[in-house]
Design a protein around this motif. Structure first.
Motif, PDB file in Angstrom:
ATOM      1  N   PHE A 109      80.157  49.533  60.825  1.00  0.00           N
ATOM      2  CA  PHE A 109      79.802  48.945  59.539  1.00  0.00           C
ATOM      3  C   PHE A 109      81.098  48.540  58.847  1.00  0.00           C
ATOM      4  O   PHE A 109      81.833  49.392  58.333  1.00  0.00           O
ATOM      5  CB  PHE A 109      78.985  49.936  58.707  1.00  0.00           C
ATOM      6  CG  PHE A 109      77.703  50.334  59.381  1.00  0.00           C
ATOM      7  CD1 PHE A 109      76.559  49.585  59.201  1.00  0.00           C
ATOM      8  CD2 PHE A 109      77.667  51.424  60.239  1.00  0.00           C
ATOM      9  CE1 PHE A 109      75.376  49.925  59.843  1.00  0.00           C
ATOM     10  CE2 PHE A 109      76.493  51.773  60.889  1.00  0.00           C
ATOM     11  CZ  PHE A 109      75.341  51.024  60.688  1.00  0.00           C
TER      12      PHE A 109
ATOM     13  N   SER B 289      69.931  44.588  65.562  1.00  0.00           N
ATOM     14  CA  SER B 289      70.460  45.833  65.000  1.00  0.00           C
ATOM     15  C   SER B 289      70.001  47.060  65.775  1.00  0.00           C
ATOM     16  O   SER B 289      70.521  48.158  65.551  1.00  0.00           O
ATOM     17  CB  SER B 289      70.030  45.984  63.535  1.00  0.00           C
ATOM     18  OG  SER B 289      68.656  46.320  63.451  1.00  0.00           O
TER      19      SER B 289
ATOM     20  N   SER C 110      76.524  45.519  66.133  1.00  0.00           N
ATOM     21  CA  SER C 110      75.571  46.273  66.933  1.00  0.00           C
ATOM     22  C   SER C 110      76.100  46.420  68.362  1.00  0.00           C
ATOM     23  O   SER C 110      76.698  45.487  68.895  1.00  0.00           O
ATOM     24  CB  SER C 110      74.227  45.534  66.945  1.00  0.00           C
ATOM     25  OG  SER C 110      73.291  46.199  67.769  1.00  0.00           O
TER      26      SER C 110
ATOM     27  N   VAL D  45      74.096  41.224  60.485  1.00  0.00           N
ATOM     28  CA  VAL D  45      74.283  42.034  61.678  1.00  0.00           C
ATOM     29  C   VAL D  45      74.394  41.110  62.877  1.00  0.00           C
ATOM     30  O   VAL D  45      73.688  40.102  62.959  1.00  0.00           O
ATOM     31  CB  VAL D  45      73.121  43.046  61.865  1.00  0.00           C
ATOM     32  CG1 VAL D  45      71.771  42.350  61.983  1.00  0.00           C
ATOM     33  CG2 VAL D  45      73.368  43.938  63.068  1.00  0.00           C
TER      34      VAL D  45
ATOM     35  N   HIS E 180      77.208  51.951  66.206  1.00  0.00           N
ATOM     36  CA  HIS E 180      77.290  50.805  65.310  1.00  0.00           C
ATOM     37  C   HIS E 180      78.556  50.907  64.458  1.00  0.00           C
ATOM     38  O   HIS E 180      78.970  51.994  64.073  1.00  0.00           O
ATOM     39  CB  HIS E 180      76.085  50.743  64.372  1.00  0.00           C
ATOM     40  CG  HIS E 180      74.807  50.359  65.045  1.00  0.00           C
ATOM     41  ND1 HIS E 180      74.177  51.145  65.970  1.00  0.00           N
ATOM     42  CD2 HIS E 180      74.034  49.234  64.896  1.00  0.00           C
ATOM     43  CE1 HIS E 180      73.071  50.544  66.370  1.00  0.00           C
ATOM     44  NE2 HIS E 180      72.955  49.398  65.742  1.00  0.00           N
TER      45      HIS E 180
ATOM     46  N   SER F  58      68.465  49.978  63.572  1.00  0.00           N
ATOM     47  CA  SER F  58      69.383  51.008  63.089  1.00  0.00           C
ATOM     48  C   SER F  58      68.978  51.504  61.703  1.00  0.00           C
ATOM     49  O   SER F  58      68.866  50.724  60.758  1.00  0.00           O
ATOM     50  CB  SER F  58      70.801  50.428  63.028  1.00  0.00           C
ATOM     51  OG  SER F  58      71.634  51.217  62.209  1.00  0.00           O
TER      52      SER F  58
ATOM     53  N   THR G  81      77.746  44.263  60.146  1.00  0.00           N
ATOM     54  CA  THR G  81      77.367  45.318  61.079  1.00  0.00           C
ATOM     55  C   THR G  81      77.512  44.809  62.503  1.00  0.00           C
ATOM     56  O   THR G  81      76.932  43.781  62.851  1.00  0.00           O
ATOM     57  CB  THR G  81      75.919  45.771  60.835  1.00  0.00           C
ATOM     58  OG1 THR G  81      75.793  46.273  59.507  1.00  0.00           O
ATOM     59  CG2 THR G  81      75.511  46.860  61.820  1.00  0.00           C
TER      60      THR G  81
ATOM     61  N   ASP H 234      71.919  50.864  59.266  1.00  0.00           N
ATOM     62  CA  ASP H 234      71.966  49.470  58.831  1.00  0.00           C
ATOM     63  C   ASP H 234      70.906  49.230  57.756  1.00  0.00           C
ATOM     64  O   ASP H 234      71.148  48.546  56.755  1.00  0.00           O
ATOM     65  CB  ASP H 234      71.742  48.548  60.031  1.00  0.00           C
ATOM     66  CG  ASP H 234      71.842  47.076  59.664  1.00  0.00           C
ATOM     67  OD1 ASP H 234      72.917  46.644  59.201  1.00  0.00           O
ATOM     68  OD2 ASP H 234      70.838  46.352  59.836  1.00  0.00           O
TER      69      ASP H 234
END
Length: 278
Positions: free
Chosen positions: A272, A65, A226, A44, A270, A68, A224, A71
């Motif tokens: 992904f 993150s 952020s 991340v 976020h 999250s 990820t 996540d």
């Protein structure tokens, strides 16, 4: 439930129906190439590519993150998909109580992940792997002390002489050409040839991830993004970028192609992303 923006992955029914519903699709992986595992990473970073503020220790990834839940969910799914998880020594030192297992990540679908793993004959927990050139590791770290876990350390001759680990932890001496660093490529051959690992998950840190990139790996990258911008400046101590100081010229910069893009149901700011190496 993840919202799917792009998904070019193959549908091979790898996941259980419950986990497929949570992820919004399948998560299949190809067979490992000859002589090494299939390597995938999960990291991340902020919008500007920072993975650590510096000085926060074990809390770095959680702060980046934004804690999250999506996540967290994906991390558990990827760990449950792996035969082994590898991390660098600094990642282990930052939180000696942590273990790289799906069971360490409670929350939604935790029981479904465990049941799915059992149904496909996977070990309850992935092999816990760490690379340390210096051998300066805490023998009291939970990855070495938990009786249900199997741990492996890759090190140098000097590091092996310094290690004082509990009985049962396997140590492999795989020095690079300089003798002062760990040869990650040799470690991959050991994982596949001697330990039977087919799928290896890298959880960082940035130095290990940069080393993999220098080898033309990982095969796939889960990334990820952020919704933070942290800022940095030359010489900013502890503020680490994604690649841990590795640099490439434009002609040989690592290049990936997008496999999928998702947003989460809880953390809709976020992103992904899943990439495959070119």
């Amino acid at each position: 439930m993840f919202e799917v923006l792009v998904d070019r992955g193959e549908d091979n029914s790898f996941l259980s129906p419950e986990l497929r519903a949570g992820y919004g699709g399948d998560l299949s992986f190809p067979a490992p190439p000859p002589g090494r595992p299939f390597v995938f990473s999960n990291l991340v970073a902020s919008i500007d590519g920072i993975v650590a503020f510096g000085g926060l220790g074990a809390a770095e990834a959680r702060v980046i993150s934004g804690r999250s839940e999506d996540d967290h969910w994906l991390m558990g799914l990827l760990r449950a998909s792996a035969d082994a998880v590898i991390a660098g020594a600094n990642t282990l030192r930052s939180d000696t109580r942590h273990t790289w297992t799906a069971r360490a990540l409670k929350g939604a679908d935790a029981d479904a992940r465990e049941a799915w793993g059992k149904s496909r004959g996977a070990p309850p927990d992935p092999l816990q792997c760490c690379g340390s050139a210096s051998g300066c590791l805490d023998p009291g770290a939970h990855v070495f002390q938990r009786p249900e876990l199997q741990a492996v350390v890759f090190t140098t001759p000097a590091g092996a002489a310094r290690l004082e680990l509990p009985e049962g932890v396997r140590v492999f001496t795989v020095p690079d050409r300089s003798g002062a660093g760990v040869d990650i490529q040799a470690a991959l051959h050991v994982l596949r040839g001697e330990l039977g690992v087919e799928r290896l998950l890298c959880e960082g840190g940035p130095a290990l991830f940069g080393n993999l990139l220098d080898l033309g790996l990982p095969d796939e990258m889960f990334h990820t993004v952020s919704p933070l911008i942290t800022g940095t400046k030359p010489g900013a101590e502890g503020r680490l970028g994604l690649t841990g100081g590795f640099l490439w010229e434009p002609g040989n910069a690592p290049r990936f192609e997008l496999v999928s893009a998702r947003t989460g149901s809880r953390d809709r700011s976020h992103l992904f992303l899943r990439y495959r190496t070119r």
